[in-house]
Design a protein around this motif. Structure first.
Motif, short mmCIF file in Angstrom:
data_model
loop_
_atom_site.label_atom_id
_atom_site.label_comp_id
_atom_site.label_asym_id
_atom_site.label_seq_id
_atom_site.Cartn_x
_atom_site.Cartn_y
_atom_site.Cartn_z
N ASP A 1 0.83 -1.20 0.00
CA ASP A 1 0.00 0.00 0.00
C ASP A 1 0.87 1.26 0.00
O ASP A 1 0.58 2.22 -0.72
CB ASP A 1 -0.93 0.02 1.21
N SER A 2 1.93 1.25 0.78
CA SER A 2 2.83 2.41 0.84
C SER A 2 3.51 2.62 -0.51
O SER A 2 3.62 3.77 -0.98
CB SER A 2 3.90 2.21 1.91
N LEU B 1 3.18 6.03 -2.85
CA LEU B 1 4.35 6.79 -3.29
C LEU B 1 4.41 6.88 -4.82
O LEU B 1 4.73 7.93 -5.38
CB LEU B 1 5.62 6.17 -2.74
#
Length: 78
Positions: free
Chosen positions: A19-20, A24
């Motif tokens: 998810d990160s 990004l």
């Protein structure tokens, strides 16, 4: 995980990191598009698609893609 889908800790970490990574990459795609670099933005979207495809291959899903990416897909750009 591709060998043993029951590894819960690995699955949990994948959700967090995946998810990160997507967030990004989406932010970078927005920056590239705002700077007038559509090819760079498209490459970011393609990398997101590859990541999501890989995650789906082990029976998982990451966060839902924003409407913008869905629209780009419908137009056949990705």
């Amino acid at each position: 995980m591709e060998k043993d889908s029951s590894l819960q800790e690995a699955r949990d970490q994948l959700l967090i990191v995946g998810d990160s990574a997507i967030m990004l990459a989406l932010e970078e795609a927005d920056r590239l598009a705002a700077r007038g670099e559509p090819i760079g933005a498209a490459r970011q979207y393609q990398s997101i698609d590859r990541l999501m495809s890989r995650v789906r291959s082990v029976g998982m899903r990451l966060l839902e893609l924003p409407h913008t990416i869905k629209r780009i897909r419908c137009l056949g750009i990705l």
